[in-house]
Enzyme design. Structure first.
Site, PDB file in Angstrom:
ATOM      1  N   THR A 184       1.732   7.068   0.208  1.00  0.00           N
ATOM      2  CA  THR A 184       0.895   6.041  -0.092  1.00  0.00           C
ATOM      3  C   THR A 184       1.233   5.649  -1.750  1.00  0.00           C
ATOM      4  O   THR A 184       1.396   6.489  -2.473  1.00  0.00           O
ATOM      5  CB  THR A 184      -0.417   6.306   0.063  1.00  0.00           C
ATOM      6  OG1 THR A 184      -1.327   5.414  -0.001  1.00  0.00           O
ATOM      7  CG2 THR A 184      -1.033   7.573  -0.865  1.00  0.00           C
ATOM      8  N   GLY A 226      -9.940   8.260   0.776  1.00  0.00           N
ATOM      9  CA  GLY A 226      -9.370   9.444   0.614  1.00  0.00           C
ATOM     10  C   GLY A 226     -10.746  10.562   0.114  1.00  0.00           C
ATOM     11  O   GLY A 226     -10.531  11.625   0.437  1.00  0.00           O
ATOM     12  N   ARG A 249      -5.422   9.560 -10.452  1.00  0.00           N
ATOM     13  CA  ARG A 249      -6.250   9.721  -9.335  1.00  0.00           C
ATOM     14  C   ARG A 249      -5.481   9.993  -8.067  1.00  0.00           C
ATOM     15  O   ARG A 249      -4.405   9.509  -7.888  1.00  0.00           O
ATOM     16  CB  ARG A 249      -7.011   8.440  -9.039  1.00  0.00           C
ATOM     17  CG  ARG A 249      -7.964   8.777  -7.741  1.00  0.00           C
ATOM     18  CD  ARG A 249      -7.262   8.295  -6.450  1.00  0.00           C
ATOM     19  NE  ARG A 249      -8.116   7.958  -5.249  1.00  0.00           N
ATOM     20  CZ  ARG A 249      -7.688   7.739  -4.296  1.00  0.00           C
ATOM     21  NH1 ARG A 249      -6.509   7.306  -3.710  1.00  0.00           N
ATOM     22  NH2 ARG A 249      -8.489   7.605  -2.963  1.00  0.00           N
ATOM     23  N   THR A 258      -1.917   3.070   3.436  1.00  0.00           N
ATOM     24  CA  THR A 258      -1.192   4.310   3.598  1.00  0.00           C
ATOM     25  C   THR A 258      -0.414   4.331   4.774  1.00  0.00           C
ATOM     26  O   THR A 258      -0.676   3.487   5.816  1.00  0.00           O
ATOM     27  CB  THR A 258      -2.098   5.680   3.624  1.00  0.00           C
ATOM     28  OG1 THR A 258      -2.879   5.734   2.419  1.00  0.00           O
ATOM     29  CG2 THR A 258      -1.202   6.915   3.786  1.00  0.00           C
ATOM     30  N   SER A 268       0.810  -1.250   0.107  1.00  0.00           N
ATOM     31  CA  SER A 268      -0.013  -0.189  -0.035  1.00  0.00           C
ATOM     32  C   SER A 268       0.945   1.204  -0.112  1.00  0.00           C
ATOM     33  O   SER A 268       0.203   2.276   0.026  1.00  0.00           O
ATOM     34  CB  SER A 268      -1.032  -0.177   1.001  1.00  0.00           C
ATOM     35  OG  SER A 268      -0.171   0.299   2.371  1.00  0.00           O
ATOM     36  N   THR A 279      -5.643   7.741   6.974  1.00  0.00           N
ATOM     37  CA  THR A 279      -5.696   6.596   6.154  1.00  0.00           C
ATOM     38  C   THR A 279      -6.945   6.254   6.045  1.00  0.00           C
ATOM     39  O   THR A 279      -8.071   6.766   6.800  1.00  0.00           O
ATOM     40  CB  THR A 279      -4.558   5.246   6.620  1.00  0.00           C
ATOM     41  OG1 THR A 279      -5.573   4.851   7.887  1.00  0.00           O
ATOM     42  CG2 THR A 279      -3.334   5.687   7.074  1.00  0.00           C
ATOM     43  N   GLY A 280      -7.275   5.618   4.760  1.00  0.00           N
ATOM     44  CA  GLY A 280      -8.834   5.100   4.587  1.00  0.00           C
ATOM     45  C   GLY A 280      -9.415   5.842   3.235  1.00  0.00           C
ATOM     46  O   GLY A 280      -8.513   6.451   2.484  1.00  0.00           O
ATOM     47  N   GLY A 318      -5.836  10.938  -3.998  1.00  0.00           N
ATOM     48  CA  GLY A 318      -6.606  10.803  -2.810  1.00  0.00           C
ATOM     49  C   GLY A 318      -6.302  11.770  -1.735  1.00  0.00           C
ATOM     50  O   GLY A 318      -5.953  12.726  -2.130  1.00  0.00           O
ATOM     51  N   ASP A 319      -6.526  11.749  -0.311  1.00  0.00           N
ATOM     52  CA  ASP A 319      -6.169  12.714   0.484  1.00  0.00           C
ATOM     53  C   ASP A 319      -4.965  12.818   0.864  1.00  0.00           C
ATOM     54  O   ASP A 319      -4.189  13.725   1.204  1.00  0.00           O
ATOM     55  CB  ASP A 319      -7.233  12.276   1.805  1.00  0.00           C
ATOM     56  CG  ASP A 319      -6.952  11.033   2.484  1.00  0.00           C
ATOM     57  OD1 ASP A 319      -6.551  10.106   1.425  1.00  0.00           O
ATOM     58  OD2 ASP A 319      -7.171  11.031   3.500  1.00  0.00           O
TER      59      ASP A 319
END
Ligand code: ASP
Length: 367
Positions: A234, A270, A244, A216, A91, A267-268, A246-247
């Protein structure tokens, strides 16, 4: 070029080489020591770090670096480099699960609460340690965020080789994913593939139903002097659309560190965190007087209440089907980990050692 600028560049060149080389002297010193040995009390006394559940070894390495007197942001980067360089952490960094085209695109961000400076890279290809490149964006440019080809050119300019980040294992996993996507294209699954140990390992670890897991590592550090810094890195959502983000690499979403207040990362899922600026929200709640755990839970509640209010993201009771985790340390050195769903863990490192703890949560699984 003016003479003074030339003279400055010449003088700076020698000093800068060590800091920009992909393999830094920090790691060489660290390699000579065994990580995780309890540190002696002293100048580094009073530091504390918080990281995600996959960060046990990272916490040990960062802790060693802090004990040796490293700058807290250098220590945090040394820590997450452990995961970035580990091909078995699929990851993060090298060996991360690729995008839908089979290309590994990495995201990372560092933030220094002493200066309120940050550096970030998104969709960076061919570099195992994007956290180091993010640090260079912070230190060596007047900008915050570089993405895609521009980030790659910047990494190359600073001496990072172009490396193949796909491992034999992640190539097999990606091919398996791609081949089972559709019955109406030319890609065919072989009967043997589901029995392959690497594919089986992946299915057992991440599950086959949704087949869109992610992961992440975030690490926030409060130094013995009370300095607050953070890093998040991440490979992002597995099999994501090319490009793409994410956060994780976004200041305020996947990371936020503010001197005198606190540092947080996530994490999770995003997308849920991006639209609520989650890590910044946590730090704002700290500023208002909440404890780290209360602040994380309040930000998670906001994600629950405000985002993804569509059937496919909600269970029969209207609760999110996804998870978001926060990891936080405040200016007093209090830490917390919290998630939407029970069962998450976080890791703390301090003078006592490194330990894994249960995260607080909004909803208990199975209820
Ligand atoms: N938050 C990351 C992203 O959305 C993934 C994760 O942490 O699981 O890319």
């Amino acid at each position: 070029m003016s003479t003074s600028r030339r003279r400055f560049l010449k003088a700076a060149a020698a000093a800068s080489v060590a800091s920009v080389l992909p393999s830094s002297p920090f790691e060489e010193k660290l390699q000579a020591q065994s990580p995780g040995v309890a540190g002696s009390a002293g100048a580094a006394d009073g530091y504390i770090l918080v990281t995600s559940a996959n960060g046990v070894e990272a916490a040990k390495a960062a802790r060693q670096a802090l004990i040796q007197g490293y700058d807290p942001l250098d220590a945090a980067i040394v820590g997450v480099n452990v995961n970035e360089l580990d091909p078995n952490d699929v990851s993060v960094g090298y060996g991360g699960i690729p995008n839908e085209e089979g290309v590994v695109q990495l995201d990372a961000c560092v933030m220094d609460g002493r200066t309120m400076k940050a550096g970030a890279v998104g969709a960076l290809e061919g570099c195992k340690t994007p956290s180091k490149v993010a640090r260079l964006v912070m230190d060596r440019t007047d900008r915050v965020f570089l993405v895609g080809e521009g980030a790659r050119k910047f990494a190359t300019a600073h001496g990072f080789a172009v490396e193949d980040l796909l491992t034999a294992r992640t190539r097999k996993i990606w091919l398996y994913w791609k081949e089972r996507m559709s019955d109406i294209d030319d890609w065919e699954l072989s009967a043997k593939e589901a029995e392959d140990p690497d594919v089986k390992w992946f299915l057992e670890k991440y599950g086959s139903e949704i087949f869109r897991p992610q992961g992440t590592i975030h690490m926030s550090v409060r130094s013995a002097k009370g300095e607050l810094v953070g890093v998040t890195t991440t490979s992002g959502l597995f099999f994501k659309i090319s490009g793409r983000l994410g956060d994780s690499p976004v200041v305020g979403a996947g990371i936020y560190s503010e001197g005198g207040v606190g540092s947080c990362g996530s994490t999770g899922r995003g997308e849920a965190n991006l639209v609520t600026c989650g890590s910044h929200t946590v730090v704002e709640f700290l500023r208002q007087g909440k404890s780290p755990e209360e602040a994380c839970l309040a930000a998670l509640k906001r994600i629950d209440e405000k985002t993804h209010r569509v059937a496919r993201h909600r269970d029969e009771k209207g609760r999110p089907k996804f998870n978001v985790n926060f990891y936080c340390v405040d200016a007093k050195g209090r830490t917390a980990g919290a998630a939407i769903w029970s069962g998450s863990k976080y890791v703390v490192g301090d003078n006592e050692g490194v330990r894994t703890l249960e995260s607080a949560y909004l909803y208990r699984k199975g209820t």
